[in-house]
Design an enzyme around this catalytic site. Structure first.
Site, PDB file in Angstrom:
ATOM      1  N   ASP A   1      -2.117  -0.866   7.322  1.00  0.00           N
ATOM      2  CA  ASP A   1      -1.466  -1.635   6.261  1.00  0.00           C
ATOM      3  C   ASP A   1      -2.260  -2.893   5.926  1.00  0.00           C
ATOM      4  O   ASP A   1      -2.480  -3.219   4.755  1.00  0.00           O
ATOM      5  CB  ASP A   1      -0.037  -2.005   6.681  1.00  0.00           C
ATOM      6  CG  ASP A   1       0.763  -0.779   7.096  1.00  0.00           C
ATOM      7  OD1 ASP A   1       0.307   0.342   6.806  1.00  0.00           O
ATOM      8  OD2 ASP A   1       1.830  -0.954   7.713  1.00  0.00           O
TER       9      ASP A   1
ATOM     10  N   SER B   1       5.443  -4.271   2.832  1.00  0.00           N
ATOM     11  CA  SER B   1       5.733  -5.620   2.354  1.00  0.00           C
ATOM     12  C   SER B   1       5.362  -6.644   3.419  1.00  0.00           C
ATOM     13  O   SER B   1       4.909  -7.748   3.098  1.00  0.00           O
ATOM     14  CB  SER B   1       7.214  -5.741   1.980  1.00  0.00           C
ATOM     15  OG  SER B   1       8.025  -5.313   3.046  1.00  0.00           O
TER      16      SER B   1
ATOM     17  N   GLY C   1       8.756   1.017   3.219  1.00  0.00           N
ATOM     18  CA  GLY C   1       7.587   1.659   3.824  1.00  0.00           C
ATOM     19  C   GLY C   1       6.321   1.468   3.010  1.00  0.00           C
ATOM     20  O   GLY C   1       5.378   2.249   3.101  1.00  0.00           O
TER      21      GLY C   1
ATOM     22  N   TYR D   1       9.109   4.286  16.605  1.00  0.00           N
ATOM     23  CA  TYR D   1       7.679   4.082  16.350  1.00  0.00           C
ATOM     24  C   TYR D   1       6.937   3.858  17.672  1.00  0.00           C
ATOM     25  O   TYR D   1       5.933   4.525  17.961  1.00  0.00           O
ATOM     26  CB  TYR D   1       7.502   2.895  15.397  1.00  0.00           C
ATOM     27  CG  TYR D   1       6.080   2.665  14.945  1.00  0.00           C
ATOM     28  CD1 TYR D   1       5.582   3.297  13.819  1.00  0.00           C
ATOM     29  CD2 TYR D   1       5.233   1.822  15.655  1.00  0.00           C
ATOM     30  CE1 TYR D   1       4.287   3.093  13.396  1.00  0.00           C
ATOM     31  CE2 TYR D   1       3.930   1.607  15.246  1.00  0.00           C
ATOM     32  CZ  TYR D   1       3.458   2.243  14.120  1.00  0.00           C
ATOM     33  OH  TYR D   1       2.165   2.035  13.712  1.00  0.00           O
TER      34      TYR D   1
ATOM     35  N   GLU E   1      -0.846  10.155   8.277  1.00  0.00           N
ATOM     36  CA  GLU E   1       0.324   9.359   8.692  1.00  0.00           C
ATOM     37  C   GLU E   1       0.484   9.360  10.208  1.00  0.00           C
ATOM     38  O   GLU E   1       0.353  10.397  10.853  1.00  0.00           O
ATOM     39  CB  GLU E   1       1.581   9.953   8.024  1.00  0.00           C
ATOM     40  CG  GLU E   1       2.622   8.925   7.709  1.00  0.00           C
ATOM     41  CD  GLU E   1       2.114   7.903   6.682  1.00  0.00           C
ATOM     42  OE1 GLU E   1       1.652   6.820   7.103  1.00  0.00           O
ATOM     43  OE2 GLU E   1       2.177   8.195   5.479  1.00  0.00           O
ATOM     44  N   HIS E   2       0.752   8.190  10.740  1.00  0.00           N
ATOM     45  CA  HIS E   2       0.848   7.963  12.188  1.00  0.00           C
ATOM     46  C   HIS E   2      -0.489   8.301  12.859  1.00  0.00           C
ATOM     47  O   HIS E   2      -0.526   8.886  13.938  1.00  0.00           O
ATOM     48  CB  HIS E   2       2.017   8.762  12.800  1.00  0.00           C
ATOM     49  CG  HIS E   2       3.344   8.148  12.470  1.00  0.00           C
ATOM     50  ND1 HIS E   2       3.861   7.086  13.162  1.00  0.00           N
ATOM     51  CD2 HIS E   2       4.225   8.415  11.480  1.00  0.00           C
ATOM     52  CE1 HIS E   2       5.029   6.746  12.627  1.00  0.00           C
ATOM     53  NE2 HIS E   2       5.263   7.517  11.598  1.00  0.00           N
TER      54      HIS E   2
ATOM     55  N   ASP F   1      -3.299   5.894  12.425  1.00  0.00           N
ATOM     56  CA  ASP F   1      -4.139   4.700  12.671  1.00  0.00           C
ATOM     57  C   ASP F   1      -4.173   4.324  14.150  1.00  0.00           C
ATOM     58  O   ASP F   1      -5.238   4.004  14.687  1.00  0.00           O
ATOM     59  CB  ASP F   1      -3.754   3.513  11.761  1.00  0.00           C
ATOM     60  CG  ASP F   1      -2.305   3.087  11.797  1.00  0.00           C
ATOM     61  OD1 ASP F   1      -1.491   3.737  12.491  1.00  0.00           O
ATOM     62  OD2 ASP F   1      -1.981   2.082  11.127  1.00  0.00           O
TER      63      ASP F   1
ATOM     64  N   ARG G   1       0.839  -1.209   0.000  1.00  0.00           N
ATOM     65  CA  ARG G   1       0.000   0.000   0.000  1.00  0.00           C
ATOM     66  C   ARG G   1       0.863   1.243   0.000  1.00  0.00           C
ATOM     67  O   ARG G   1       2.038   1.219   0.389  1.00  0.00           O
ATOM     68  CB  ARG G   1      -0.930   0.045   1.221  1.00  0.00           C
ATOM     69  CG  ARG G   1      -0.241   0.141   2.576  1.00  0.00           C
ATOM     70  CD  ARG G   1      -0.167   1.538   3.150  1.00  0.00           C
ATOM     71  NE  ARG G   1       0.662   1.618   4.331  1.00  0.00           N
ATOM     72  CZ  ARG G   1       1.959   1.894   4.307  1.00  0.00           C
ATOM     73  NH1 ARG G   1       2.575   2.112   3.167  1.00  0.00           N
ATOM     74  NH2 ARG G   1       2.656   1.957   5.422  1.00  0.00           N
TER      75      ARG G   1
HETATM   76  C1  GLA Z   1       3.593   1.726   9.662  1.00  0.00           C
HETATM   77  C2  GLA Z   1       2.563   0.979  10.484  1.00  0.00           C
HETATM   78  C3  GLA Z   1       1.168   1.548  10.233  1.00  0.00           C
HETATM   79  C4  GLA Z   1       1.125   3.060  10.404  1.00  0.00           C
HETATM   80  C5  GLA Z   1       2.270   3.711   9.633  1.00  0.00           C
HETATM   81  C6  GLA Z   1       2.374   5.193   9.896  1.00  0.00           C
HETATM   82  O1  GLA Z   1       3.375   1.488   8.306  1.00  0.00           O
HETATM   83  O2  GLA Z   1       2.583  -0.386  10.178  1.00  0.00           O
HETATM   84  O3  GLA Z   1       0.248   0.910  11.083  1.00  0.00           O
HETATM   85  O4  GLA Z   1       1.137   3.412  11.747  1.00  0.00           O
HETATM   86  O5  GLA Z   1       3.514   3.119   9.936  1.00  0.00           O
HETATM   87  O6  GLA Z   1       1.258   5.857   9.400  1.00  0.00           O
END
Ligand code: GLA
Length: 399
Positions: A187, A142, A139, A237, A42-43, A45, A36
């Site tokens: 993801d 995968s 990113g 993270y 971003e950040h 979810d 995807r």
């Molecule tokens: C990674 C995580 C996702 C999301 C992104 C940031 O891809 O697996 O769940 O938090 O970072 O948006």
């Protein structure tokens, strides 16, 4: 300059060939699950907000067959998984665990097989080949694609069907518990719910999916891999997640989703500067994401682009997950600007390397790619890789 996407049929052929070479018999099932790219949100979810990803024309493909004869190695039937990408074969006995264990590529397969088996969705001993066109560590999910492909294989082999949201959540759990990565749900949901010609507006609290059409031929989604991955991603993270939770507690809300920008500003003194910056990114990014979905539906590309640039700035300054290489790519995109065919650009995914996503005019895409490649290599000494993707369909069986 721009890489072509290998079709899922071609990947399936290559996976079948590899399976026959590796295991000396034909594969009986082939499944595929897409990676995807996240357009915006971003950040968000793991903060219960809105994200706007799409599945891409890059896939993990699995070719498999059940094992009816015992493994030669230990005379116990089990799993043998050969990865074309890793150039490795891992095997482990039925009911056991792979020797490389937590965190290795095989833990994504093992985790999903094991969680499915615990739900009476046992495949029995299995041989399989993993093939992928999703760049590893770029990113673009995968790992989620590998998990969702594995769950799809289990469905194909057992004839059972997991409810789609449940399937995505099972895959997320495998990533938490077997790979040790505390990811959100974006993801896995993207890989399951992807739809051709559509973005996925996902409400991460209710898990409701709304499809936003992106069928335009005049715009393209250009993905540029910085080809760097700074090693600090894992710890950073989890730390960002912790900071968001701490900010929410301090603000007296269940999650930052429950806080408006006005409320946040009114309570600025309750937060130390770092928590304020983290919360400011999240609260403003949730607003940008719903605005971008509305702008996309109206084909207001320049508005979407402005929101993408604002997202990048927020990730760089408030959330502090960008890096020099990603900033260079976004700056180069901005240099071309709308007259040069770029509506907007931002880092995508967890950050600290990986890819940028740019919304561009389709007819200018080659010139834009050339500009980015030239400028990026001149400024960093690194060659980027680039491809264009239309929104792809979610995981399924390949016939
Ligand atoms: C990674 C995580 C996702 C999301 C992104 C940031 O891809 O697996 O769940 O938090 O970072 O948006």
């Amino acid at each position: 300059m721009i890489e072509r996407n290998v079709t899922v049929e071609q990947l399936a052929r290559e996976a079948r060939d590899a399976f026959a070479r590796q295991f000396g018999r034909p594969a009986t099932q082939v499944v595929a699950a897409p990676g995807r790219v996240n357009l915006i949100g971003e950040h968000i979810d793991y903060n219960d907000g809105f994200v706007l990803p799409m599945a891409i024309e890059r896939f993990v493909v699995l070719a498999a067959d059940r094992v009816t004869t015992p493994l030669a190695t230990d005379h116990r039937p089990g799993y043998r998984v050969h990865s074309l990408t890793a150039g490795q074969t891992e095997s482990w006995p039925w009911g056991g665990a792979p020797a490389s264990g937590r965190g290795s590529w095989v833990s994504y397969v093992w985790g999903v097989l094991d969680l499915c088996a615990r739900r009476q969705l046992a495949t029995g001993p299995l041989d399989l080949v993993v093939h992928s066109s999703v760049p590893i560590g770029g990113g673009l999910s995968s790992s989620a694609a590998l998990e969702v492909a594995t769950a799809t294989l289990v469905e194909a082999l057992t004839g059972a069907r997991l409810e789609p949201a449940d399937k995505a959540l099972l895959c997320q759990r495998a990533e938490h518990e077997y790979a040790g990565v505390p990811c959100g749900i974006m993801d896995q949901f993207s890989s399951v719910f992807g739809r051709a010609e559509h973005l996925i507006l996902l409400d991460c609290r209710t898990r409701r999916v709304e499809l936003v059409p992106l069928a335009a031929n005049d715009v393209a989604v250009l993905i540029t891999n910085s080809n760097v991955k700074h090693a600090l991603t894992g710890g950073e993270y989890a730390q960002r997640r912790g900071q968001c939770e701490a900010a929410a507690r301090r603000l007296g809300v269940a999650s930052l989703r429950d806080c408006s920008l006005d409320q946040l500003v009114a309570h600025q003194s309750a937060l130390e500067p770092i928590l304020w910056r983290r919360a400011h990114h999240v609260v403003s990014e949730i607003a940008r994401t719903t605005q971008a979905a509305a702008a996309l539906a109206q084909r207001a590309w320049e508005d979407v682009g402005r929101l993408m640039y604002a997202s990048h700035q927020s990730l760089r300054e408030d959330y502090e997950v960008s890096c020099d290489e990603l900033d260079v790519l976004v700056d180069l995109a901005r240099e071309r600007g709308v007259p040069g065919g770029v509506f907007g650009s931002r880092m995508t995914g967890a950050g600290f390397g990986g890819c940028t996503v740019s919304l561009v005019q389709a007819h200018q895409v080659d010139a834009i790619a050339a500009h980015l490649a030239r400028g990026y290599t001149a400024r960093t000494g690194i060659a980027p890789t680039m491809f264009v993707s239309r929104p792809a369909a979610g995981a399924g069986v390949v016939n």
